[in-house]
Design a protein around this motif. Structure first.
Motif, short mmCIF file in Angstrom:
data_model
loop_
_atom_site.label_atom_id
_atom_site.label_comp_id
_atom_site.label_asym_id
_atom_site.label_seq_id
_atom_site.Cartn_x
_atom_site.Cartn_y
_atom_site.Cartn_z
N HIS A 336 -15.06 16.20 54.05
CA HIS A 336 -15.14 16.08 52.58
C HIS A 336 -15.25 14.60 52.24
N THR A 337 -16.24 14.26 51.45
CA THR A 337 -16.37 12.89 50.97
C THR A 337 -15.91 12.82 49.52
N ASN A 338 -15.00 11.89 49.24
CA ASN A 338 -14.49 11.75 47.89
C ASN A 338 -15.57 11.20 46.96
N ALA A 339 -15.49 11.59 45.71
CA ALA A 339 -16.38 11.03 44.69
C ALA A 339 -15.89 9.65 44.30
N TYR A 340 -16.82 8.80 43.88
CA TYR A 340 -16.47 7.40 43.62
C TYR A 340 -15.53 7.24 42.44
N ASP A 341 -15.45 8.24 41.56
CA ASP A 341 -14.65 8.11 40.34
C ASP A 341 -13.28 8.76 40.44
N GLU A 342 -12.87 9.20 41.64
CA GLU A 342 -11.62 9.96 41.76
C GLU A 342 -10.37 9.11 41.59
N ALA A 343 -10.50 7.78 41.60
CA ALA A 343 -9.33 6.96 41.28
C ALA A 343 -9.06 6.94 39.79
N ILE A 344 -9.99 7.48 39.00
CA ILE A 344 -9.87 7.47 37.54
C ILE A 344 -9.57 8.87 37.00
N ALA A 345 -10.30 9.85 37.51
CA ALA A 345 -10.18 11.20 36.97
C ALA A 345 -10.76 12.19 37.97
N LEU A 346 -10.73 13.47 37.62
CA LEU A 346 -11.43 14.46 38.42
C LEU A 346 -12.92 14.11 38.44
N PRO A 347 -13.61 14.35 39.56
CA PRO A 347 -15.01 13.95 39.65
C PRO A 347 -15.90 14.74 38.68
N THR A 348 -16.91 14.05 38.18
CA THR A 348 -17.91 14.72 37.35
C THR A 348 -18.89 15.46 38.24
N ASP A 349 -19.75 16.27 37.63
CA ASP A 349 -20.78 16.97 38.42
C ASP A 349 -21.64 15.97 39.18
N ALA A 350 -22.03 14.90 38.51
CA ALA A 350 -22.93 13.92 39.13
C ALA A 350 -22.25 13.20 40.29
N SER A 351 -20.99 12.79 40.12
CA SER A 351 -20.31 12.06 41.19
C SER A 351 -20.01 12.97 42.38
N ALA A 352 -19.69 14.24 42.11
CA ALA A 352 -19.46 15.19 43.21
C ALA A 352 -20.75 15.42 44.00
N ARG A 353 -21.87 15.50 43.28
CA ARG A 353 -23.16 15.68 43.96
C ARG A 353 -23.50 14.47 44.82
N LEU A 354 -23.22 13.28 44.31
CA LEU A 354 -23.50 12.05 45.05
C LEU A 354 -22.62 11.96 46.31
N ALA A 355 -21.39 12.43 46.21
CA ALA A 355 -20.51 12.43 47.38
C ALA A 355 -21.08 13.33 48.48
N LEU A 356 -21.61 14.48 48.09
CA LEU A 356 -22.25 15.36 49.07
C LEU A 356 -23.51 14.72 49.64
N ARG A 357 -24.30 14.08 48.79
CA ARG A 357 -25.52 13.42 49.26
C ARG A 357 -25.20 12.34 50.30
N THR A 358 -24.05 11.71 50.20
CA THR A 358 -23.66 10.71 51.20
C THR A 358 -23.61 11.34 52.59
#
Length: 531
Positions: A336-358
């Protein structure tokens, strides 16, 4: 990290400026390494590792209501996720219903709220459970959520013997690092052993436990502490199952582990390799495992959430990519790759998708999957693997000297060791000795616009209304009879509790009611340092 003149690993071990043949004096590759897929599995648990197929890309998700989480799961599947990983809210993790006073303000916040079979049906609506692998991050009430999952799968027409996935079910680390325990250690371990037996009979492809170092690492454990305390917990679970009359080769092939990947790539690769080697020898030499699968340390990895920063959050994209690369080079089975915004809030759809793309870029655009264990024979990595192995074994010895994992937990040993390490990291960061980009160096005063994902505060009221309807519609007499049977079974010692639990849940008893019945029989755990 240490200053310019000398360098130390996260585990406090010296890192040499240059490694060479002298770093591996008396080093025997046949003994220390073996071939991939062969004992002691230093080079990986499978002969070809990622040559045939990449690791399972398993994105952790769950928030708000079951309806909202279901929509997120369908998005992740559409974007190429190979497995689902369910996050539950705090009341569910603690065995409380959403309308319990203690749950106020926490419903749906850090995961999805699951109160009953009705919620589980909604959570997996339209998702064929026989064809998807699901991991559930749940511990004290893990058996309940597994049974709810099985009930929904059976309603879909799935064969339970074909269901694949994992429940975390690792309550010992809750006493060490997280705190979402419910019952005292002894009955909690009984429940773990009951899950082992139940899955052997009913869900043979299910991973019955994910023995977790991740949360200890997030609490401040060094890599050596993470592995040592995790393997010590694993040993305690094996001993519990053996004491319950099980044969090691009947349950050990379904044991799995959950580890962290930090940005310190070389030490992380060494850590994963050492962990496999130690576990293989423990299972063969201490427990007499004969099935090769019983000696394999198979693990899921999540990138280190504790290393994400709210300052300049886009920098977290780089951190996560490095962490993920370390997990892959270390031979993880799923990631599982964390989304870049998880230090702030639950990940958005876009950030969750980008984490998977990584992960997808690593798997399909690089050559890291082309050869197995590419660091094998590296002077640096082999020396670091041996070094961290020695540190891990020393800590495991200290746990054993205190009477094993449970006794050491009751003495506060692991918790105190982790707290010391966490304090060291905090002090180094505050003093600038440890560089955190965007926090204590390379800061930027310019704030970037960011709109976090917000959880609807009305969720709690909607869940309470769902519970009221459920209690009005169900057969109250059937529920109470099932709960009474569960209380009697829990008060005894011989019956596998998952069978009466399943009957109660099928009758639409709630998670809180089932946990309440067990609380009546076993009480709740209060740590010694709570007074």
């Amino acid at each position: 990290m240490a200053g310019e003149g000398s360098r130390e690993s996260e585990s406090g071990r010296p890192i040499e400026a240059v490694y060479g043949p002298e770093s591996l004096k008396d080093w025997e590759p046949g003994e220390r390494l073996g071939r991939p897929g062969e004992f002691p599995y230093t080079r990986g648990v499978y002969p070809t590792m990622y040559r045939g197929r990449p690791w399972t890309m398993r994105q952790y998700a769950g928030f708000g209501t079951a309806t909202e989480s279901n929509a997120r799961y369908k998005q992740l599947i559409a974007h190429g996720t190979m497995g689902l990983s369910v996050a539950f809210d705090l009341p569910t993790q603690m065995g409380h219903d959403s309308d319990a006073p203690i749950a106020h303000g926490e419903v749906g916040k850090v995961g999805v709220a699951i109160d009953s079979l009705d919620d589980m049906r909604v959570l997996f609506d339209g998702i064929p459970l026989e064809s998807v692998s699901t991991s559930m991050t749940i511990n004290a009430p893990a058996a309940l959520l597994l049974l709810l999952y099985q009930l929904v799968a059976e309603e879909q027409g799935a064969d339970p013997r074909k269901l694949t996935g994992t429940i975390q079910n690792d309550v010992l680390k809750e006493y060490i690092a997280r705190g979402t325990y419910i019952f005292p250690p002894a009955p909690s371990l009984r429940l773990v052993a009951d899950v082992f037996r139940y899955c052997q009979a009913e869900l043979p492809k299910w991973n019955t436990i994910s023995i977790s170092g991740y949360h200890m690492a997030e609490a401040g454990a060094t890599p050596a502490q993470e592995i040592a305390f995790t393997l010590a917990d694993g040993i305690a679970y094996v001993r519990t199952a053996l004491a319950a009359g099980m044969d090691v080769d009947d349950f050990a092939p379904r044991l799995s582990f959950f580890l962290v990947a930090r940005t310190t790539l070389l030490e992380e690769v060494a850590k994963f390799r050492a962990a496999r080697r130690i576990w293989a020898r423990v299972m063969r030499e201490e427990f007499g495992a004969k099935d090769p699968r019983s000696t394999m340390l198979r693990f899921h990895t999540q990138t280190a959430g504790v290393q994400l920063t709210a300052q300049q959050p886009e920098v977290n994209l780089v951190r996560v990519a490095v962490q993920a690369l370390g997990a892959v080079l270390g031979g993880t089975q799923s990631l599982h790759t964390n989304a870049y915004d998880e230090a702030i809030a639950l990940p958005t759809d876009a950030s969750a998708r980008l984490a998977l793309r990584t992960q997808q870029v690593l798997a399909y655009e690089t050559d890291v999957t082309a050869t197995v264990d590419p660091f094998a024979g590296s002077y640096a990595v082999e020396a670091m693997t041996d070094d961290i192995e020695a540190a891990i074994l020393d800590l495991m010895r200290q746990v054993e000297e205190r009477g094993g994992a449970v006794a050491a937990i009751e003495q506060g040993f692991q918790k105190a060791e982790i707290e010391r390490s966490a304090y060291r990291v905090a002090r180094q960061t505050e003093e600038g000795e440890r560089v955190v980009v965007g926090v204590n160096r390379f800061r930027s005063d310019a704030g970037e616009p960011y709109e976090p994902l917000r959880v609807d505060p009305a969720i709690e009221q909607r869940q309470a209304e769902r519970l009221a309807r459920l209690r009005a519609e169900r057969d109250a007499g059937e529920v109470e009879a099932a709960l009474a049977q569960l209380r009697r079974a829990a008060a005894g010692e011989d019956e596998n509790l998952l069978y009466p639990m399943k009957r109660a849940l099928a009758a639409r008893a709630t998670v809180g009611e089932v946990c309440g019945a067990l609380r009546e029989a076993w009480g709740t755990y209060v740590p010694a340092d709570a007074f």
